[in-house]
Design a protein around this motif. Structure first.
Motif, PDB file in Angstrom:
ATOM      1  N   PRO A  39     -80.795  -6.171 -12.743  1.00 37.73           N
ATOM      2  CA  PRO A  39     -79.433  -6.540 -13.145  1.00 37.73           C
ATOM      3  C   PRO A  39     -78.878  -7.669 -12.290  1.00 37.73           C
ATOM      4  O   PRO A  39     -79.310  -7.879 -11.153  1.00 37.73           O
ATOM      5  N   HIS A  40     -77.926  -8.370 -12.857  1.00 37.96           N
ATOM      6  CA  HIS A  40     -77.228  -9.414 -12.116  1.00 37.96           C
ATOM      7  C   HIS A  40     -76.434  -8.780 -10.978  1.00 37.96           C
ATOM      8  O   HIS A  40     -75.957  -7.653 -11.095  1.00 37.96           O
ATOM      9  N   ARG A  41     -76.315  -9.495  -9.861  1.00 33.72           N
ATOM     10  CA  ARG A  41     -75.507  -9.022  -8.736  1.00 33.72           C
ATOM     11  C   ARG A  41     -74.321  -9.959  -8.545  1.00 33.72           C
ATOM     12  O   ARG A  41     -74.469 -11.181  -8.551  1.00 33.72           O
ATOM     13  N   THR A  42     -73.146  -9.372  -8.352  1.00 35.05           N
ATOM     14  CA  THR A  42     -71.962 -10.166  -8.059  1.00 35.05           C
ATOM     15  C   THR A  42     -72.001 -10.624  -6.611  1.00 35.05           C
ATOM     16  O   THR A  42     -72.884 -10.231  -5.839  1.00 35.05           O
ATOM     17  N   ALA A  43     -71.044 -11.452  -6.232  1.00 31.02           N
ATOM     18  CA  ALA A  43     -70.987 -11.950  -4.854  1.00 31.02           C
ATOM     19  C   ALA A  43     -70.870 -10.808  -3.855  1.00 31.02           C
ATOM     20  O   ALA A  43     -71.331 -10.915  -2.711  1.00 31.02           O
ATOM     21  N   LYS A  44     -70.267  -9.706  -4.265  1.00 28.75           N
ATOM     22  CA  LYS A  44     -70.126  -8.556  -3.377  1.00 28.75           C
ATOM     23  C   LYS A  44     -71.256  -7.547  -3.520  1.00 28.75           C
ATOM     24  O   LYS A  44     -71.231  -6.489  -2.899  1.00 28.75           O
ATOM     25  N   GLY A  45     -72.246  -7.883  -4.324  1.00 29.75           N
ATOM     26  CA  GLY A  45     -73.418  -7.022  -4.438  1.00 29.75           C
ATOM     27  C   GLY A  45     -73.369  -5.978  -5.533  1.00 29.75           C
ATOM     28  O   GLY A  45     -74.275  -5.155  -5.648  1.00 29.75           O
TER      29      GLY A  45
END
Length: 240
Positions: A39-45
């Motif tokens: 899955p994609h990870r956001t800047a905060k993980g």
């Protein structure tokens, strides 16, 4: 153009659970640790899943449930496939992995009204999981099912239901409630080993310290599960 991330991990679990009652956040994290999903990870993980990710998950879970395929075989069959929200069975010789409307929406259904802080009683939990009441009582006595007291009555939540359903499947294989104590003891020891690392993360502080601590625990648990699977495979190979 890459697909936009669709939903967080909890929403994906809620969307899949009607078809796969035993699916959990830990299960999705484990499949990720095995390289089956990314899955994609956001800047905060934080994990964000696209429709294609959900399609992969539905196919993986179906293969495990209906064909009892080990992860190694599933990984081999997925390799080289150009995945999208729908994969042609004729072209790729894989089952249809179209995302149903139920999963596509992914919004968790509103909870049924109930008294604050309650869930299922033990008889209700036993009925929902397929356990006998005596089996449910034994699992509670051994610490595998943990009630939440409310208004002088013990209630059991969705996590308890997940444990109960897994236990029922193990009983179908000839095990008894007392045999499952070893799994509880193993988890307790694993948590003891993880405690120092988790404490370091929490002591380091930061707005997402709690999230990073939970993620660390989940990763270590997934690795422990992978190690157990590898050791079991080695034992099976030695049997010829």
């Amino acid at each position: 153009m890459a697909e936009e991330p669709l939903a967080g991990i909890s929403d994906v679990v809620n969307g899949l659970r009607s078809d796969f009652p035993d699916v959990s956040v830990s299960k999705l994290r484990f499949l990720e640790s095995q390289g089956l999903i990314a899955p994609h990870r956001t800047a905060k993980g934080y994990r964000k899943y696209s429709r294609t990710d959900v399609a992969k998950l539905r196919w993986i879970l179906t293969q495990q449930r209906e064909n009892f395929l080990p992860l190694r075989v599933i990984r081999e069959r997925m390799a080289g496939v150009e995945w999208s929200a729908r994969v042609s069975e004729e072209a790729e010789r894989l089952p249809d992995v179209d995302v149903s409307d139920r999963v596509r929406r992914l919004a968790p259904p509103p909870p049924a009204p109930e008294p604050a802080g309650t869930g299922m009683t033990l008889p209700q939990l036993a009925n929902a999981s397929g356990l006998s009441l005596s089996q449910a009582r034994e699992l509670t006595r051994y610490g595998l099912l943990v009630p939440r007291p409310a208004a002088d009555i013990d209630f059991y939540d969705a996590q308890a239901l997940e444990v109960a359903r897994i236990a029922r499947q193990m009983f179908d294989q000839g095990l008894e409630p007392r045999h499952l104590r070893i799994f509880k003891a193993s988890v307790d020891r694993e948590m003891d080993l993880s405690t120092p690392a988790v404490q370091r993360v929490l002591q380091a502080g930061g707005a997402d310290a709690q999230h990073r601590a939970r993620d660390l625990l989940a990763t270590q648990a997934a690795l422990a599960s992978s190690l157990r699977e590898a050791l079991v495979r080695r034992t099976l190979q030695s049997l010829g």
